[in-house]
Scaffold this motif. Structure first.
Motif: not given
Lengths: 223, 443
Positions: B406, B410-411, B414
């Motif tokens: 990723p 994106e990390l 989350q």
């Protein structure tokens, strides 16, 4: 000259022997080493389980006694009141900070199980002279640090029965099964983003955090 | 005074004496007389021009013969163990002084920018100690296996060496590798941003072999593994993983483990975070529940934005990084280059690596170098003709489960930016027109 056949036969025999050894399932089939005696096991069997305190030894310690041991053994690195010296860990504080920009995970704010504290002090502290504290002194230190964090009252006595009952603030906030993968990126190959949208959000250039030399043997030069 | 030009074209005073053939001949053993002649000749050679041998870069260039071609070199066992060339002195592990409280509970980073292939030389394997590096006496070191077993055992190193041996190539990565870049691009360096990963051939005995030897009781579900260091560092591991592919190893790249890698005995837990690969392994205890040790509660847990934490996140997810160019290895003008990098995954094998030169707009698939091994570093490369314009180079790995590495965006979506561990995001290097390279993150 040896014929190739003569060379191959012993190899087959070795492979077969190896195969039978690898398949051994009966305990002690190799027979190497010695059965550990109860006394040998007792000498090394130091682990304490966090959740239920299994493995905690006999003994006990008060908050007051813990204050004395702490001043002598711990304060130089962890600070008089657990505030931490330099980059040595803070033991106290940070309650309610875990969602902040700069969270402070400490025994009081983060650790889920009190017996883990006993176990860690006993197995690793004090760092320059580990395994020199008595079980009673480890209990006393545990009591003192829990008290500094307002997790137990001043009159608390730590022992194998009382420690597992201490309710730690962050106990129920751990998820012990790994939810990953938690990203679902797709491997796009062409025109994946608009060129206008490609922008640098941060750069290490000029931050001056990267070490340039780490000792007299290091010839690494600044760029 | 020497005639002009003669400084650069040296004549070998030894050549006309055919000294090598003399030395090799049966009638001329290497005696004191030969050494004296040789010594005088070498001294004379070095004195020419009155400069250090390497001061003039033209000295080694044709048509001149280089100084090292005009003398006899050091003999065998001059360095009985051996060591890198003196000019490689900057290829070393390094630490970040401001990162940790003391050197004993700290980390050093492997110089990935100077490494080739997939094997990390033993002297350059990254280090992470919790109570310093103990110097363990192998004659006294023992491994105890007990708890929920039929036959608790105490094994010496001699005992362990007798079990059937196995060799496997695996990476080990500290889950905090890249942790300093969670919040923003901080370290302008490949070594400091990715150097807590290394890869070696490990030799030892399968943990499953040892567990069969002691006999696992059916209530056993977990193993507690513990080191002989001052911290008695310990972690819990599910029994299934222990029986699957864990190794109890005594050798690393063909020689005994280095002290900083757990000499004389360590655990290798393929594809899982470095911390569970217990060094100086002294004890394995089987139980029915995990232990929740300090290293798996207070540390090595991932703090999420909502204040909850993930525990037992052992797996190293797929990750890759370009090792050339990088901040330490800038480009030297426009032209054809080979982009090089490393990829790895705790989920098995690397399936594919893509490389982008434009910040992720377009990607090209790189060539994977053999061998591509499970839970090992994998080398990739891709030719690139650099036109001298600004570029944003990055690599993206896809592993055999189909998982795609990723982006940091994106990390963070989350996990926020406080989770310290398991930052496996795509690394972007900014290449400037002068060829210099910087660690950046893209929005």
């Amino acid at each position: 000259m040896y014929s190739s056949r003569k060379i191959y036969l012993p190899i087959v025999a070795i492979v077969l022997a190896g195969g039978s050894l690898a398949g051994a399932a009966e305990p002690g089939s190799f027979g190497y080493g010695r059965v550990a005696t109860p006394a040998q096991i007792a000498g090394w069997d130091i682990d304490v389980r966090g959740e239920d305190g299994a493995g905690l030894p006999p003994g006990k310690g008060t908050v007051d006694r813990g204050a004395d041991v702490y001043a002598e053994q711990c304060a130089a690195c962890h600070g008089t009141f657990g505030e931490g010296e330099g980059r040595f860990p803070k033991l106290v504080g940070g309650v309610g900070s875990l969602r902040d920009e700069r969270p402070e995970p400490t025994v009081g704010s983060y650790w889920p199980f009190a017996p883990t504290l006993w176990d860690y002090i006993n197995r690793a502290m004090p760092m320059p002279a580990p395994h020199t504290l008595s079980a009673d002194d480890v209990y006393a230190l545990t009591a003192y640090i829990l008290n500094l964090n307002d997790l137990v009252p001043q009159e608390f006595v730590a022992d194998r029965n009382s420690l597992p009952k201490v309710k730690m603030r962050n106990r129920d906030n751990f998820i012990w099964t790994d939810p990953r993968p938690d990203t679902m990126a797709k491997p796009c190959m062409n025109d994946c983003v608009n060129a206008a949208d490609v922008s640098i959000s941060s750069t290490a250039e000029g931050r001056n955090l990267t070490p340039r030399t780490t000792g007299p043997l290091d010839t690494m030069q600044p760029k | 005074m020497r005639p002009p030009g003669e400084e650069n074209v040296r004549h070998n005073p030894l050549r006309s004496k055919a000294i090598l053939s003399d030395l090799a001949g049966p009638d001329a053993p290497l005696g004191r007389r030969s050494f004296l002649t040789l010594g005088a000749a070498l001294t004379g050679s070095l004195a020419i021009g009155g400069k250090p041998a390497l001061a003039d870069p033209a000295q080694g260039s044709p048509p001149a013969d280089a100084p090292w071609s005009q003398s006899i070199g050091a003999g065998v066992v001059d360095r009985p163990y051996g060591r890198p060339a003196d000019t490689e002195a900057s290829v070393i592990r390094r630490n970040v002084p401001w990162l940790t409280a003391s050197m004993e509970s700290s980390v050093s980073f492997s110089p990935l920018q100077d490494l080739h292939g997939i094997i990390t030389p033993n002297g350059l394997f990254f280090e992470r100690h919790h109570a310093g590096r103990p110097d363990v006496d192998p004659a006294q070191h023992k491994l105890m296996i007990h708890g929920l077993v039929e036959r608790p055992l105490l094994l010496t190193m001699k005992d362990i060496l007798r079990f059937p041996s196995i060799s496997r190539i695996h990476f080990i990565e500290c889950p905090a590798n890249g942790g300093m870049n969670w919040r923003a691009a901080q370290m302008n360096s490949l070594q400091f941003s990715h150097g807590m990963v290394s890869c070696a051939e490990w030799t030892g005995v399968r943990l499953s072999t040892l567990l069969e030897e002691v006999g696992v009781k059916k209530e056993a579900k977990w193993a507690m593994v513990e080191g002989a260091d001052g911290a008695h560092m310990n972690r819990s591991l599910p029994l299934d993983k222990c029986l699957d592919d864990c190794l109890v190893v005594y050798a690393q790249n063909g020689e005994a483990l280095r002290p900083e890698q757990g000499y004389p005995l360590r655990l290798v837990v393929p594809g899982w975070e470095g911390n569970v690969n217990i060094k100086w392994l002294r004890r394995i205890k089987l139980g029915d529940k995990p232990w929740h040790s300090r290293e798996e509660t207070s540390k090595y847990t991932d703090l999420m934005p909502d204040g909850t934490s993930r525990g037992f996140t052992w797996l190293i997810d797929a990750k890759s990084v370009i090792t050339f160019p990088c901040p330490e290895k800038p480009l030297d003008g426009p032209g054809l280059y080979e982009i090089r990098g490393l990829a790895w995954t705790g989920n098995g094998k690397v399936k594919r690596v893509d490389v982008s030169m434009d910040g992720g707009i377009n990607w090209q698939t790189a060539r994977l170098h053999e061998p591509v091994l499970s839970k090992a570093l994998t080398r990739f490369s891709l030719p690139w003709r650099w036109d001298g314009r600004p570029a944003l180079v990055a690599s993206r790995v896809i592993d055999e489960t189909g998982y795609v590495q990723p982006t940091i965006v994106e990390l963070r979506k989350q996990r926020g930016s406080n989770s310290v561990y398991h930052n496996n995001s795509i690394q972007t290097w900014q290449v400037k027109p002068d060829g210099s390279v910087f660690n950046v993150q893209l929005a």
